[in-house]
Motif scaffolding. Structure first.
Motif, short mmCIF file in Angstrom:
data_model
loop_
_atom_site.label_atom_id
_atom_site.label_comp_id
_atom_site.label_asym_id
_atom_site.label_seq_id
_atom_site.Cartn_x
_atom_site.Cartn_y
_atom_site.Cartn_z
N PRO A 11 32.11 35.89 30.50
CA PRO A 11 33.06 37.01 30.48
C PRO A 11 32.51 38.17 31.31
O PRO A 11 31.32 38.48 31.26
CB PRO A 11 33.15 37.39 29.00
CG PRO A 11 32.76 36.14 28.28
CD PRO A 11 31.74 35.46 29.15
N GLY A 12 33.39 38.79 32.10
CA GLY A 12 32.99 39.92 32.93
C GLY A 12 32.37 39.53 34.26
O GLY A 12 31.92 40.39 35.01
N ALA A 13 32.37 38.23 34.58
CA ALA A 13 31.76 37.77 35.83
C ALA A 13 32.50 38.34 37.04
O ALA A 13 33.71 38.53 37.01
CB ALA A 13 31.78 36.25 35.89
N ILE A 14 31.74 38.62 38.09
CA ILE A 14 32.31 39.04 39.37
C ILE A 14 32.11 37.88 40.33
O ILE A 14 30.99 37.44 40.56
CB ILE A 14 31.63 40.31 39.90
CG1 ILE A 14 31.85 41.46 38.92
CG2 ILE A 14 32.17 40.66 41.28
CD1 ILE A 14 31.09 42.72 39.27
N ARG A 31 41.54 33.67 34.59
CA ARG A 31 40.57 34.36 33.74
C ARG A 31 40.73 35.87 33.90
O ARG A 31 40.16 36.47 34.81
CB ARG A 31 39.16 33.96 34.15
CG ARG A 31 38.75 32.53 33.82
CD ARG A 31 38.44 32.36 32.34
NE ARG A 31 37.43 33.26 31.86
CZ ARG A 31 36.11 33.04 31.90
NH1 ARG A 31 35.66 31.92 32.41
NH2 ARG A 31 35.27 33.92 31.41
N PRO A 32 41.49 36.52 33.02
CA PRO A 32 41.70 37.96 33.14
C PRO A 32 40.43 38.79 32.87
O PRO A 32 40.39 39.97 33.16
CB PRO A 32 42.78 38.26 32.11
CG PRO A 32 42.68 37.14 31.12
CD PRO A 32 42.21 35.94 31.90
N ILE A 37 36.47 39.00 44.24
CA ILE A 37 36.34 39.79 45.45
C ILE A 37 36.34 38.84 46.64
O ILE A 37 35.59 37.88 46.65
CB ILE A 37 35.01 40.59 45.45
CG1 ILE A 37 34.98 41.55 44.28
CG2 ILE A 37 34.83 41.33 46.77
CD1 ILE A 37 33.62 42.21 44.07
N LYS A 38 37.20 39.11 47.61
CA LYS A 38 37.21 38.32 48.84
C LYS A 38 36.16 38.91 49.79
O LYS A 38 36.20 40.09 50.10
CB LYS A 38 38.57 38.35 49.51
CG LYS A 38 39.60 37.51 48.84
CD LYS A 38 40.85 37.46 49.68
CE LYS A 38 41.86 36.52 49.08
NZ LYS A 38 43.04 36.38 49.94
N ALA A 39 35.25 38.08 50.23
CA ALA A 39 34.23 38.53 51.17
C ALA A 39 34.49 37.92 52.53
O ALA A 39 35.43 37.16 52.71
CB ALA A 39 32.85 38.13 50.65
#
Length: 113
Positions: A11-14, A31-32, A37-39
């Motif tokens: 949970p909370g993963a980036i 997974r809300p 992030i698109k890199a």
């Protein structure tokens, strides 16, 4: 996609997706409690429109296209990062060219949860 399994994330993963085409596209909503992030995106040094529909904001391009543009601007008609074996010295040269021509890594404004 078997390569990316959202069930294994904490949970909370980036998640930073630098793949093109994206192996994660469409899975962010599964997974809300995670942030995607698109890199691998680059901001052009000018506001011009390339008339390409890449699904990105105006003036933003994929790093692979930026590399091609930078090499052409510098009249180097070779590839630098084709395949899996990427030469780090060549990547430093591309970074130097990006600085020289005003290209920048693009980071979208987005809240981090």
């Amino acid at each position: 996609n078997a390569i990316f399994n959202t069930d294994r994330l904490k949970p909370g993963a980036i998640i930073c997706d630098a793949s093109l085409p994206s192996i994660i596209a469409g899975k962010a909503s599964l997974r809300p409690d995670t942030t995607l992030i698109k890199a691998g995106l680059v901001s052009l040094p000018y506001p011009g429109d390339l008339n390409l529909d890449l699904g990105l904001p105006k003036g933003i391009i994929c790093a692979c296209l930026a590399e091609t543009m930078l090499l052409a601007l510098d009249e180097r008609f070779v590839d630098y990062s084709l395949g899996e074996n990427i030469n780090l010295d060549k990547m430093e040269e591309i970074a130097d060219l990006a600085t020289q021509y005003g290209f920048e890594i693009w980071v979208p404004e987005a809240p981090i949860r």
